[in-house]
Design a protein around this motif. Structure first.
Motif, mmCIF file in Angstrom:
data_model
loop_
_atom_site.group_PDB
_atom_site.id
_atom_site.type_symbol
_atom_site.label_atom_id
_atom_site.label_comp_id
_atom_site.label_asym_id
_atom_site.label_seq_id
_atom_site.Cartn_x
_atom_site.Cartn_y
_atom_site.Cartn_z
ATOM 1 N N GLN A 132 0.830 -1.195 0.000
ATOM 2 C CA GLN A 132 0.000 0.000 0.000
ATOM 3 C C GLN A 132 0.875 1.258 0.000
ATOM 4 O OE1 GLN A 132 -2.546 1.331 -1.092
ATOM 5 N NE2 GLN A 132 -4.111 0.500 0.265
ATOM 6 N N ARG A 133 1.979 1.188 0.728
ATOM 7 C CA ARG A 133 2.889 2.341 0.737
ATOM 8 C C ARG A 133 3.529 2.540 -0.636
ATOM 9 N NH1 ARG A 133 3.779 4.375 5.878
ATOM 10 N NH2 ARG A 133 3.053 2.999 7.538
ATOM 11 N N VAL A 134 3.841 1.426 -1.322
ATOM 12 C CA VAL A 134 4.379 1.546 -2.679
ATOM 13 C C VAL A 134 3.349 2.246 -3.575
ATOM 14 C CG1 VAL A 134 5.083 0.282 -4.739
ATOM 15 C CG2 VAL A 134 5.868 -0.480 -2.491
ATOM 16 N N LEU A 135 2.089 1.862 -3.426
ATOM 17 C CA LEU A 135 1.044 2.471 -4.252
ATOM 18 C C LEU A 135 0.892 3.954 -3.938
ATOM 19 C CD1 LEU A 135 -1.398 -0.509 -4.117
ATOM 20 C CD2 LEU A 135 -0.399 0.449 -6.180
ATOM 21 N N ILE A 136 1.070 4.298 -2.672
ATOM 22 C CA ILE A 136 1.034 5.714 -2.306
ATOM 23 C C ILE A 136 2.223 6.426 -2.951
ATOM 24 C CG2 ILE A 136 1.323 7.308 -0.375
ATOM 25 C CD1 ILE A 136 -0.379 5.372 1.299
ATOM 26 N N ALA A 137 3.375 5.758 -2.943
ATOM 27 C CA ALA A 137 4.564 6.336 -3.585
ATOM 28 C C ALA A 137 4.301 6.590 -5.064
ATOM 29 C CB ALA A 137 5.756 5.404 -3.412
ATOM 30 N N ILE A 138 3.654 5.597 -5.714
ATOM 31 C CA ILE A 138 3.350 5.756 -7.143
ATOM 32 C C ILE A 138 2.404 6.938 -7.359
ATOM 33 C CG2 ILE A 138 2.098 4.692 -9.075
ATOM 34 C CD1 ILE A 138 3.336 2.018 -8.208
ATOM 35 N N ALA A 139 1.412 7.058 -6.501
ATOM 36 C CA ALA A 139 0.463 8.159 -6.641
ATOM 37 C C ALA A 139 1.146 9.505 -6.436
ATOM 38 C CB ALA A 139 -0.684 7.988 -5.644
ATOM 39 N N LEU A 140 2.122 9.529 -5.524
ATOM 40 C CA LEU A 140 2.820 10.787 -5.240
ATOM 41 C C LEU A 140 3.858 11.115 -6.303
ATOM 42 C CD1 LEU A 140 3.609 10.468 -1.421
ATOM 43 C CD2 LEU A 140 2.155 12.190 -2.492
ATOM 44 N N ALA A 141 4.345 10.076 -6.994
ATOM 45 C CA ALA A 141 5.529 10.234 -7.839
ATOM 46 C C ALA A 141 5.353 11.281 -8.926
ATOM 47 C CB ALA A 141 5.902 8.894 -8.463
ATOM 48 N N GLY A 142 4.142 11.391 -9.472
ATOM 49 C CA GLY A 142 3.935 12.359 -10.537
ATOM 50 C C GLY A 142 3.661 13.766 -10.012
ATOM 51 N N ARG A 143 3.821 13.971 -8.701
ATOM 52 C CA ARG A 143 3.529 15.260 -8.047
ATOM 53 C C ARG A 143 2.160 15.784 -8.443
ATOM 54 N NH1 ARG A 143 9.435 17.604 -8.298
ATOM 55 N NH2 ARG A 143 10.322 16.260 -6.724
ATOM 56 N N PRO A 144 1.107 15.013 -8.179
ATOM 57 C CA PRO A 144 -0.238 15.433 -8.575
ATOM 58 C C PRO A 144 -0.778 16.504 -7.637
ATOM 59 C CG PRO A 144 -0.379 13.428 -7.306
ATOM 60 C CD PRO A 144 1.076 13.774 -7.390
ATOM 61 N N GLN A 145 -1.875 17.126 -8.051
ATOM 62 C CA GLN A 145 -2.521 18.113 -7.185
ATOM 63 C C GLN A 145 -3.628 17.476 -6.359
ATOM 64 O OE1 GLN A 145 -2.618 20.453 -10.997
ATOM 65 N NE2 GLN A 145 -3.157 22.039 -9.539
ATOM 66 N N LEU A 146 -4.076 16.300 -6.834
ATOM 67 C CA LEU A 146 -5.144 15.601 -6.120
ATOM 68 C C LEU A 146 -4.812 14.114 -6.083
ATOM 69 C CD1 LEU A 146 -8.150 15.268 -5.044
ATOM 70 C CD2 LEU A 146 -8.777 14.964 -7.440
ATOM 71 N N ILE A 147 -5.036 13.512 -4.915
ATOM 72 C CA ILE A 147 -4.905 12.057 -4.841
ATOM 73 C C ILE A 147 -6.272 11.473 -4.532
ATOM 74 C CG2 ILE A 147 -4.012 10.162 -3.434
ATOM 75 C CD1 ILE A 147 -1.367 11.475 -3.395
ATOM 76 N N VAL A 148 -6.669 10.490 -5.363
ATOM 77 C CA VAL A 148 -7.915 9.773 -5.107
ATOM 78 C C VAL A 148 -7.557 8.475 -4.414
ATOM 79 C CG1 VAL A 148 -9.932 8.686 -6.144
ATOM 80 C CG2 VAL A 148 -8.975 10.755 -7.156
ATOM 81 N N ALA A 149 -8.066 8.291 -3.215
ATOM 82 C CA ALA A 149 -7.792 7.052 -2.482
ATOM 83 C C ALA A 149 -9.084 6.247 -2.432
ATOM 84 C CB ALA A 149 -7.283 7.375 -1.084
ATOM 85 N N ASP A 150 -9.091 5.137 -3.180
ATOM 86 C CA ASP A 150 -10.320 4.347 -3.286
ATOM 87 C C ASP A 150 -10.277 3.231 -2.259
ATOM 88 O OD1 ASP A 150 -12.667 3.259 -4.121
ATOM 89 O OD2 ASP A 150 -11.817 2.264 -5.876
ATOM 90 N N GLU A 151 -11.116 3.293 -1.263
ATOM 91 C CA GLU A 151 -11.106 2.307 -0.166
ATOM 92 C C GLU A 151 -9.662 1.993 0.187
ATOM 93 O OE1 GLU A 151 -13.640 1.145 1.405
ATOM 94 O OE2 GLU A 151 -15.395 1.199 0.110
ATOM 95 N N PRO A 152 -8.894 3.008 0.558
ATOM 96 C CA PRO A 152 -7.445 2.843 0.557
ATOM 97 C C PRO A 152 -6.959 1.721 1.457
ATOM 98 C CG PRO A 152 -8.083 4.816 1.735
ATOM 99 C CD PRO A 152 -9.303 4.300 1.076
ATOM 100 N N THR A 153 -7.693 1.346 2.442
ATOM 101 C CA THR A 153 -7.125 0.409 3.403
ATOM 102 C C THR A 153 -8.075 -0.698 3.803
ATOM 103 O OG1 THR A 153 -7.827 1.892 5.107
ATOM 104 C CG2 THR A 153 -5.556 2.055 4.432
ATOM 105 N N SER A 154 -9.207 -0.824 3.112
ATOM 106 C CA SER A 154 -10.178 -1.784 3.626
ATOM 107 C C SER A 154 -9.674 -3.213 3.530
ATOM 108 C CB SER A 154 -11.512 -1.641 2.902
ATOM 109 O OG SER A 154 -11.339 -1.908 1.546
ATOM 110 N N ALA A 155 -8.606 -3.439 2.747
ATOM 111 C CA ALA A 155 -8.083 -4.800 2.648
ATOM 112 C C ALA A 155 -7.041 -5.091 3.727
ATOM 113 C CB ALA A 155 -7.475 -5.030 1.267
ATOM 114 N N LEU A 156 -6.761 -4.100 4.552
ATOM 115 C CA LEU A 156 -5.692 -4.269 5.530
ATOM 116 C C LEU A 156 -6.241 -4.394 6.949
ATOM 117 C CD1 LEU A 156 -3.309 -1.483 4.210
ATOM 118 C CD2 LEU A 156 -3.212 -3.917 3.707
ATOM 119 N N ASP A 157 -5.394 -4.896 7.837
ATOM 120 C CA ASP A 157 -5.772 -4.970 9.242
ATOM 121 C C ASP A 157 -5.942 -3.567 9.812
ATOM 122 O OD1 ASP A 157 -5.900 -7.675 9.578
ATOM 123 O OD2 ASP A 157 -3.767 -7.881 9.981
#
Lengths: 317, 329, 633
Positions: free
Chosen positions: C177-202
């Motif tokens: 999940q942190r890698v995916l956050i890194a990917i989302a941040l990598a392009g320096r976007p102005q908006l991040i969409v987090a779709d059920e960002p953690t429902s698969a995790l403890d």
């Protein structure tokens, strides 16, 4: 890790080959009520004309008077050392026959396989990548026609059109590279069609995977996504199928060489079955199994390069 | 968690959501007091009727979905035609398949002779129809053997697992290592020529794949929670096998069985093309095509029309198999 | 800078700039085989720079479709049928793929739903992140590696150089999940969409990652759009919450406004159903009894579920301590053989000396995260697995070594309800066949008595009798779970094992099923062993709770005691991670009249815990509190 994987696969390949030999031995020597009769028939001898003494000496000649397990192990030893016995109908060593016929079949097999891969992968990739609706539909329907047509019908159609009507290629024979074209196409079509079916489907499945959404959300282009992300993942099932298909090349050659009257292993197989020439048939089957085993061993060794989970992953079963 | 899925929504999922197959907040889950009393009234009104009409509705829905696919309808009609002609070939022709009419030899296709005539003046269409008797018999025999043996092997190994399964899977690996046609050649060498050896040879080639699919389907179903639920509900293994596992693993196995009909037809005609089939003058489809080879230059229809016919039949079977698979989803 | 300053800074930016996203009257329809259906209708949403917005809804609410439409990633068959989408000032409603591509990654980054499958399994992490970094366009080839490592580090991954060389399957879910956050941040976007960002995790991992993501977007002034089914997560994290139902926005506003004074009935139901969002900031505890020493505390926290069916449970507990428990798990240990591995470890101990008693007529909740051994415990108790050591007693009778045949008569007495109602019913069976199967298996009754029993059971689980002829595919998840419950009750068992019975269901449906289970317990005197990963859900049903961590019971006791006064750090962390608490606490300081506070000492302890246990980044929770208090006052 990789070394263990490789040695495991090699051992498995040897075991499969041994078992394939055993199966053919059982079918050819234990299934018929009397192999000698088959042998005699193959040598164009009328069984009723043969005296019991002659029969006994014949049995002795082929080792058929010995207990089954002795026959089995003697033959197994002979096969391992490259001695495939003697053809009954042609009265020459089987090794010599195979040696004569192999080059023609190898040339045909290789060109057919290359053509099949190009056609199969090309059709599947285009079918998935195409955005023009009718082209997409046409490309994805094409393979199901390819797998439905009897190969010998395709061969005869090719002869009719390209040899008799257009006179571009020779209709029969195995002289020169031109004679390879039509039989290669005939052999490639079913293989390519199956390959395209499986690859199209696995490409489409791969493009539906969540990681493709991740890739699209990065802003990557369609071609990068298809080739870099989807293709690698989709290649595995296609590669498995390719292994099975390549292993069957020799079999395809039986029909192709019969249709185009080429002097290859396939035609030899057809003649030998017609003559019920057991030693030749057995040698060809074991050779085909060996080819299959080697091809699939190579493919097993390629797997981990495509999917790292195969070696790195913990064994859990 | 079967919650709202991500951007990966396939169309089905998207639709499932929008049509509320799951708990959509718009359609509250609990029927509530009034609904419960409603249902009591419904139940008293007689639910066997409701059951029957529900079944009829499902049937009608399936029929509707089949009819929406004209290609599938054509394919089914062609297969029905072939089956009828295999049993009663004389229904569709008034010629005798073996009567030679030298005057009419090698006639091109016409209204009188749909597929033309062969070198002895026999009507080719009639010979194809009568040939289907042999070919379809051989195919039926081959597929029946394959289904019985393959199903039994697959169910036993998948259901019991353990060492039976290990040995079986190794055996399948070996069988797959010998290409089907070659294995068939070996068996034909041992058993001799004719329709029955050919069917056995083809069946042996089909069994491993069939058993494997059955096994994997049984394994898949066997590990689903509803099997465990039945088990904790006290059901015996036999009951679980017969009532739960077999009905639920049947789908893909059936699809493969239809597909294997096509495979068997191709294999049988290939073997008879190579000259291992029934003795003349009887002729399977493959034999007809092989005979026609000698007249390919002057009378190409002799080979090509029967070949095309075989292709159409196999294509129809493949199409039906694929459609069933799609309709099952 | 202090949290208050951060908030005001954000608001200042807010006023100055054009919004990142401007969705006006958006409608999306899916069409299939000629049928059209609306997934989103008339949705208007504006996200300002630096703002965090959450869309909350259950399955089918259209929340994911909205996010899909925003990124131009609608599945085939879906199309925008009305309204407009403007991103960063430009209209992208029907923009070409090329235009949309230039937006994805660069303007809007996506953190997809399930980290376990959202990374390409055949590529190393490094290249997958590099693809996103390269999209920036200004990164020279030489510094690409350094950039990748930097962005991985920023996402909170330890040892980023190693991680970049690894394949996804070598990383845990949280790391992915942190890698995916890194990917989302990598392009320096102005908006991040987090779709059920953690429902698969403890839950504990979920909290850490959401905290981290939130601090990242705050530091960088990135807007955040959270798509979630969990009102608690939304309320904790967002400046503004949109509640969606059936494709429409039913309510929107600041979390505090919505939670304190929901305008819509639906929102009220969601709040009531959200386990962590009781109005006084504490988890609802149904059976407050059992805490004999605390006396008065027992009645305080009783809430909606309990209101409907006043539980006689308290008295049962008081008197029941000496009676034989219906189920005793005594010192059960289960080892699994591992395949040979280089580490040389031969066995894996799934559970270690677990002891749990289930008193007759009561519910014991067994709580643990994935891999805690709760499922193994359940399977051992059910007799599906033999323990390595320890005993299982059913009403004092040792059934540990009983074979299938010996156990069979007892099977009538204990039954199981599965986690997933979508796979626990045979799709080929009608509802009636499924429910009656145990009766048929045991040869109980004849046709007439069985069909009478069927009607009775359907009535008990509040399903119409006409459902008997339906098949599972025609039912909703909640209805299927009712059928599964009816099946478990068919043989009139005394003990029912509940294996995560509501985790596959939407929250409002969860609430209904839990209420049903509670009612059934009262009516039929059932005992439950309730397995769940969710402490808050367990609290709604359990008299007693056992917390399992890595195969060991770390805490066990009356529900109220465990919640009010957790002893182990692990339980504290679990309690702390329940979403919705940070928000719900606000009224305690701000407006005291919004919720009746039953037990002052309890509330105080909860507040204290929040302050002391808030994990990194530490400023987060208090910041949210302050902000909300501002709003509330």
């Amino acid at each position: 890790m990789y070394a263990r994987y490789v040695s495991g696969r090699v051992l498995q390949a040897v075991l499969v080959l041994w078992a394939a030999y055993t199966v053919t031995f059982i079918v050819l020597y234990l299934l018929p009520s009397d192999p000698v009769q088959l042998l005699l028939a193959a040598g164009n001898v009328d069984v009723t004309q043969v005296s019991p003494d002659q029969l006994a000496s014949l049995k002795h000649q082929y080792g058929l008077d010995q207990p089954v397990y002795v026959q089995y192990f003697t033959q197994l030893f002979n096969f391992v050392t490259g001695n495939f016995g003697e053809s009954i109908s042609k009265n020459v060593p089987v090794t010599q026959l195979l040696g004569q016929r192999l080059p023609s079949t190898l040339a045909l097999g290789a060109s057919a396989v290359a053509l099949a891969i190009v056609l199969g992968v090309g059709t599947a990739s285009l079918a998935v990548f195409a955005r023009v609706k009718w082209l997409k539909v046409a490309l994805s329907r094409l393979p199901s026609i390819g797998v439905s047509l009897p190969p010998f019908f395709v061969g005869l159609l090719l002869i009719q059109v390209f040899a008799f009507q257009l006179r571009w290629f020779p209709a029969t024979g195995d002289k020169g590279p031109q004679s390879l074209v039509l039989p290669s196409i005939m052999m490639a079509i079913p293989t390519a069609a199956l390959l395209a079916q499986v690859l199209t489907r696995s490409l489409e499945d791969a493009l539906d995977e969540p990681y493709v959404v991740t890739a699209r959300a990065k802003g990557l282009s369609r071609s990068v996504i298809q080739w870099k992300h989807a293709f690698r993942n989709a290649a595995l099932p296609a590669l498995t199928l390719l292994g099975l298909l390549l292993g069957a090349t020799l079999t395809e050659a039986v029909v192709a060489e019969t249709v185009f009257t080429r002097n290859g292993i396939g035609e030899l197989a057809q003649e030998s079955v017609l003559a019920q020439d057991i030693p030749v048939v057995q040698a060809i089957v074991v050779m085909a199994a060996a080819l299959f085993v080697v091809v699939n061993l190579v493919i097993d060794l390629i797997y981990p390069l495509l999917d790292p989970r195969i070696v790195h992953g913990q064994r859990v079963t | 968690m079967a919650l709202d899925t991500a951007f990966t929504t396939s169309l089905e999922e998207a639709e499932e959501r929008t049509f509320g197959a799951r708990d959509t907040p718009g359609a509250p889950d609990v029927p509530g007091e009034s609904a419960a009393s409603d249902s009591e009234r419904l139940a008293k009104a007689g639910h066997p009727v409701a059951a029957r009409s529900a079944r009829r509705e499902r049937l009608a829905y399936t029929a509707h979905r089949v009819l929406r696919r004209p290609g599938l309808v054509v394919a089914i009609l062609l297969i029905i035609f072939v089956i009828i002609s295999a049993v009663f070939p004389f229904v569709f022709t008034h010629y005798d398949p073996y009567a030679t009419v030298p005057i009419d030899k090698l006639k091109a296709p016409s209204l009188a002779h749909l597929f033309g005539t062969d070198e002895l003046g026999r009507d080719l269409f009639t010979r194809v129809l009568y040939g289907s008797t042999l070919t379809i018999q051989a195919t039926l025999a081959a597929v029946a053997i394959a289904i019985v043996v393959g199903l039994a092997l697959g169910v036993v190994t998948g259901f019991f697992g353990g060492w039976i399964d290990v040995i079986f899977m190794r055996f399948v690996d070996v069988m797959l290592a010998i290409p089907r046609l070659l294995l068939a050649l070996v068996i034909v060498t041992a058993l001799g020529f004719g329709t029955i050896p050919i069917s056995i040879a083809v069946a042996v080639g089909i069994v491993p794949g069939f058993a494997r699919i059955t096994r994997s389907e049984v394994l898949k179903v066997k590990n689903l929670p509803y099997i465990e639920a039945a088990r904790t509900g006290g059901a015996s293994w036999l009951r679980i096998l017969v009532r739960h596992i077999l009905p639920n693993s049947w789908g893909p196995v059936f699809v493969l069985a239809v597909l294997d009909f096509g495979v068997a037809i191709l294999a049988i005609s290939a073997l008879s093309f190579l000259g291992f089939g029934a003795a003349p003058p009887a002729a399977e489809w493959g034999t007809l095509i092989a005979n026609g080879r000698n007249f390919l230059i002057t009378s190409p229809w002799l080979s090509l029309l029967p070949g095309l016919f075989v292709g159409l039949v196999v294509f129809s079977l493949n199409h039906i198999s694929k459609s069933i698979e799609e309709l099952q989803r | 800078m202090s949290a208050t300053e951060a908030v005001t800074a954000v608001e200042a930016v807010d006023a100055r700039q054009t919004p990142i996203v401007e969705i006006n009257n958006l409608s999306v329809t899916y069409s299939r085989e000629g049928r059209k259906s609306a997934a989103v209708s008339d949705l208007t949403l504006i996200i300002a720079a630096g703002e965090t917005v959450a869309i909350v809804g259950e399955s089918g609410s259209g929340k994911s479709t909205t996010a899909n439409a925003l990124l131009g990633l609608l599945p085939s068959g879906g199309e925008v049928s009305g309204g407009s989408i403007r991103i960063d000032g430009a209209d992208t409603t029907r923009a070409s793929e090329k235009v949309l591509r230039s937006i994805r990654g660069r303007v809007i980054g996506l953190v997809p739903q399930d980290p376990m499958v959202a990374l390409n399994p055949t590529l190393r992490i490094g290249p997958q992140v590099a693809e996103a970094v390269r999209r920036r366009g200004d990164v020279p080839k030489r510094s690409l590696d350094a950039e990748v490592v930097e962005v991985l580090e920023a996402a909170g991954l330890d040892n980023p150089v190693l991680r970049a060389r690894q394949y996804p399957h070598e990383l845990s879910g949280g790391m992915r999940q942190r890698v995916l956050i890194a990917i989302a941040l990598a392009g320096r976007p102005q908006l991040i969409v987090a779709d059920e960002p953690t429902s698969a995790l403890d839950v504990t991992v979920q909290k850490r990652i959401l905290d981290h993501l939130q601090s990242l977007v705050r530091d960088r002034g990135i807007s955040l759009l959270i798509i979630t089914h969990d009102l608690g997560v939304a309320a904790d994290r967002a400046d503004r919450v949109l509640v969606m139902q059936g494709g429409r926005v039913v309510e929107q506003g600041r979390p505090a406004e919505i939670l304190v004074a929901p305008a819509e009935d639906y929102t009220r139901r969601l709040i009531a159903a959200a386990p962590g969002l009781s109005s006084d900031g504490r988890v609802k505890i149904r059976h407050a009894g059992g805490s004999a020493a605390r006396g008065g505390a027992a009645t305080g926290p009783a809430t909606s579920v309990a209101d409907r069916a006043v539980a006689p449970a308290g008295s049962v507990t008081a008197g029941g301590d000496t009676a034989t428990p219906i189920l005793s798990i005594v010192g059960v240990t289960k080892d699994y053989r591992l395949p040979r591995s280089p580490e040389g470890q031969r066995t894996f101990r799934a559970i270690d000396a677990v002891s749990i008693d289930v008193p007759a007529g009561q519910t014991v909740g067994l709580v643990g995260e994935s891999g805690s051994g709760k499922t193994t415990t359940l399977r051992v108790a059910l007799g599906l697995e033999k323990p390595t050591a320890g005993r299982v007693l059913f009403e004092g009778v040792d059934i540990t070594d009983a074979g299938w045949r010996e156990l069979r008569p007892l099977r009538k007495r204990f039954q199981l309800v599965h986690q997933n109602p979508f796979s626990s019913l045979d799709p080929k069976f009608t509802v009636g066949q499924s429910i009656l199967e145990p009766l048929v298996s045991f040869g109980v009754g004849d046709r007439a008595s069985r069909s009478a029993r069927l009607r009775e059971l359907l009535d008990q689980v509040a399903l119409p009798a006409a459902f008997a002829d339906r098949r599972p595919a025609e039912l909703s998840g909640g209805q299927r779970q009712r059928v599964a419950i009816a099946r478990a009750l068919a043989l009139k068992p005394d003990l029912v094992f509940l294996d995560e019975p509501v985790s596959a269901l939407d929250v409002s449906v969860q609430e209904q099923i839990l209420t049903l289970l509670a009612t059934l317990q009262d009516e039929l005197g059932l005992s439950y062993l309730f397995i769940s990963h969710d402490l808050a859900v367990v609290a709604q049903l359990a008299h007693r709770v056992a917390v399992l961590n890595r195969g060991v019971v770390v805490e066990q006791g009356a529900t109220i005691d465990v919640f009010a006064n957790p002893q182990s750090d692990y339980t504290k962390a679990l309690l702390d991670a329940i979403p919705g608490r940070a928000t719900a606490i606000a009224p305690v300081g701000g407006s005291a009249d919004s919720a009746p506070v039953g037990d002052g000492a309890d509330a105080a302890s909860v507040v204290a815990k929040n302050a002391s246990l808030a994990t990194a980044p530490s400023a987060n929770a208090p910041a949210a509190n302050e902000k909300l208090q501002e709003v509330a006052s």
